[in-house]
Motif scaffolding. Sequence first.
Motif, short mmCIF file in Angstrom:
data_model
loop_
_atom_site.label_atom_id
_atom_site.label_comp_id
_atom_site.label_asym_id
_atom_site.label_seq_id
_atom_site.Cartn_x
_atom_site.Cartn_y
_atom_site.Cartn_z
N ASP A 712 -17.04 -5.72 -13.46
CA ASP A 712 -17.51 -7.03 -13.90
C ASP A 712 -19.03 -7.09 -13.98
O ASP A 712 -19.60 -7.66 -14.91
CB ASP A 712 -16.98 -8.12 -12.96
CG ASP A 712 -17.22 -9.52 -13.50
OD1 ASP A 712 -16.69 -9.84 -14.58
OD2 ASP A 712 -17.97 -10.28 -12.86
N LYS A 715 -20.16 -5.20 -17.02
CA LYS A 715 -19.88 -5.96 -18.23
C LYS A 715 -20.91 -7.06 -18.46
O LYS A 715 -21.49 -7.16 -19.55
CB LYS A 715 -18.47 -6.56 -18.14
CG LYS A 715 -18.18 -7.66 -19.15
CD LYS A 715 -16.88 -8.37 -18.80
CE LYS A 715 -16.70 -9.64 -19.61
NZ LYS A 715 -15.46 -10.37 -19.25
N ILE A 727 -17.41 -7.23 -24.42
CA ILE A 727 -16.09 -6.68 -24.12
C ILE A 727 -15.30 -7.74 -23.38
O ILE A 727 -15.85 -8.76 -22.95
CB ILE A 727 -16.17 -5.38 -23.27
CG1 ILE A 727 -16.84 -5.67 -21.93
CG2 ILE A 727 -16.88 -4.29 -24.04
CD1 ILE A 727 -16.79 -4.50 -20.97
N THR A 730 -12.13 -5.91 -17.71
CA THR A 730 -12.68 -4.98 -16.73
C THR A 730 -11.68 -4.82 -15.61
O THR A 730 -10.77 -5.63 -15.44
CB THR A 730 -14.01 -5.50 -16.13
OG1 THR A 730 -13.73 -6.66 -15.34
CG2 THR A 730 -15.01 -5.85 -17.22
N VAL A 735 -14.31 -0.45 -17.49
CA VAL A 735 -14.43 -1.45 -18.56
C VAL A 735 -13.63 -0.94 -19.75
O VAL A 735 -13.46 0.28 -19.92
CB VAL A 735 -15.90 -1.70 -18.97
CG1 VAL A 735 -16.68 -2.31 -17.83
CG2 VAL A 735 -16.57 -0.41 -19.44
#
Length: 922
Positions: A712, A715, A727, A730, A735
Amino acid sequence: MHSVTDYYSATQLRADRWSELREVTAQLAREAPAKIDPTLRSQASELFDGLAEIEAYWAFPGMQVFDHMRRQFEHNSFTELSYSVHRVARALTTGAYRRRHIPLDHDSDDREEHDDEALLSPEVRAMTKPYFEVLIVDEVSDAQEHWLKANVHAMRRAEDPFIYEALVVPSVEDALIAVLFNHNIQAIVVRPGVTLRSKSDHPILARFLEGVAGTDKLNDLQTKDYGPALCRLIDDVRPELDAYLVTERSVEDIAGTELGICRRVFYNQEDFMELHLNILRGVQSRYKTPFFTALVNYSKQPTGVFHAMPISRGKSITRSHWIQDMGAFYGPNIFLAETSATSGGLDSLLEPHGPIKEAQELASRAFGSKQTFFATNGTSTCNKIVVQALVRPGDIVLVDRDCHKSHHYGMVLAGAQVCYLDSYPLNEYSMYGAVPLREMKQQLLDLKAAGKLDRVRMLLLTNCTFDGIVYNVDRVMEECLAIKPDLIFLWDEAWFAFARFNPTYRKRTAMRTANKMRARFKTEEHAEAYAAQQEMLKGADTETILNTRLIAPPTARIRVYATQSTHKTLTSLRQGSMIHVNDQDFKGEVEQAFHEAYMTHTSTSPNYQIIASLDVGRRQVELEGFEFVQRQLEAAMSMRRAISTHPLLKKYFKVLSLAEMIPSEYRESGTESYYDPDRGWIDMLEAWEDDEFVLDATRVTLGVGGTGWDGDTFKTQILMDKYGIQINKTSRNSVLFMTNIGTTRSSVAYLIEVLVEIARGLDDLLDDASKMERLGFERRVANLTEKYPPLPDFSRFHDAFRADNVTSEGDIRTAYYMAYDENNCDYMDLDGSLQHALDAGEEVVSASFIIPYPPGFPILVPGQVISSEILAFMRALDVNEIHGYRADLGLRVFTPEALAAQTPQKRLTAAKKLTSNKTAAE
């Protein structure tokens, strides 16, 4: 120059070879007439040899032009050659050859040389006639080939809606290679002179042919059967195409022959105009978009609006002093096409009789279903429609526990008795795989032993999963039908709509499998195989049945539904989705209930723009879906290769391979990865044909634990905030990068550049780090890559929501609505009261769905007993959203008093009542 093994497709190889040839010939032209570098000449010769194997399957520039350029090379005419190669390479890159003739002579004048199709305005591109290529299959001399092309070209008229060029190949094998290589081909003309085998034995061509079903039987054919056989074979790889058979056989001989995609047979005639008109008509049938066209026509009509929607025709915007920016942003057409009327050439989604009905019929053809229905509020609603239409209160439904939350809510609405199936866990990456077939068979056999098989209604699975795990759909359906011959299947293909338009992926789609099974179950071979297996399994125990690849009875009913988020993987506005139906009992048993469920969940004011986008999206995939999905796969494979082979990226990142996503017991082929640095691309055809699970290569799961960041954080703080890369999913240490039909090679290149920059930054950080900082980094990496919490299985429904303790199904509806009474519920803190209760051996039962998002499936459902493993997993979650959980209050659970009030006697009485009602109804 890259090796052939570095390329996943011939299309990508072709593009790069032309670019490389342009560079080499330009350098040769600069050095001539001085002494030419032998190495440079050798490179050019090698590129010509490589392209010669591919160019025979494309109409532009054509083999005649290609051979002329090769002669220029052999005669040292490097200036002319460089110019010609430059023009061809540029035309291929820009798409200019699709719009106009490209002059290749050095002294020719081409003022439009720099036109790039992608840079033209949408209005200009919309006015351009679409271009395609027609494949003519006939072994002819050069002079006869020229005569064929000239006659076809002479038929073109100014009023024709499309432009096409002809391409001639001699054999069945060459034709199959052409339709797999050349995405421009939209029609095939098979003439009497067709031969069987290709004269080329290049290994790249053989690799493509291996994936075509039925090519192993070609040697058994007589010469007169080559044409019909080719039509059938193309139907297997590109069923959207049109074929036209020119034959010398009599009508009596060919009438009973299966002709696959053949649209019309011409008997020993050279009526080129009739053939031309049929080719155009065939492409036009795919190009037409009945609802989109109706909506465009409506927007052009002068109307007076005296109904709902002030925004209709844009009146509420154009008269406003404060929201002109909205009108400027969207433009006028979207508002001219807005209406709540179902007249004026438009149609009703709830009761379609006009263009929406026709658009849905065209979608049914495109996706291989018997019926297709549009939805404008997403696949979540599609799932609820199907479940409500098919499942009655008390029916037992086998459900993938990791499926999307909409299915679980659908079970509540339908009153189903839910039997949850567990997927295999990938603990190291904090994600689930998919449900093993053995688990499904075991549950069905348990229910059969308990006398409940008659109540089992449906099997519900996600194909493919969010992370890209794909089921062997044929095997799952046949083996389950062998135990329960009238079982209904609902395949959630929210992320798999694109699969229909790739020959390899199509084999694992619900609609294609349903059609193949329908045909197979009618054959004598299947009946004999079933009878033989039944004789072998007489008196067999459960373990033997579990270990046997079961054959379904010929009388089994094919009842298959698929829901697709068209907007997720194909062209559609957000929430545009489809329901595909292939149910032998739909007309007699389901149609009315389906209509009612559709009415229940579909808005009476559907968004017409979404419907139009579904219509246009269908047109696109029928005409260029093969090309776009192929390019999507190319982009994903390029990404896999680039990351796997980059020495710096390998230090911190890892592309998860088949072996890491799918345990070996589910990979019968033994395939472990799609790419190996030493061997290049691994053939995935065998895996997709036989393995229980395969991995969708368009999804690239990247392990990021080596960076010291959790998924996370990587990301949000790195990819999105710093580099603008978006994206969705996750996990604790990974990811997911999802390519789609809009992904370009430039996008992939940018991602690789970003990852390299991140890796270099980590290198610099560690170079300057103190000893304690290095230890801290290593500790974070170890925590993410070595110390991971095991994923919990579904525990069980509490006894308060089960009719007995024999099988595992539970009454999720009762639990769900029991939680509406706040007196039945309490809250427990994860680290406090809940932990203490579990330590004391108390049974704690969830009163609500607990759904981390993404990916959107519940780890707890109403009525489920909370285990210590589930609690540990919840405490380790690192997502921003957990639907159903309130951090300020804790986890919502049932009180012991509420559970005690739901007595076993009440449950048994309710179960008996459901059973008696069902028996009476039947």
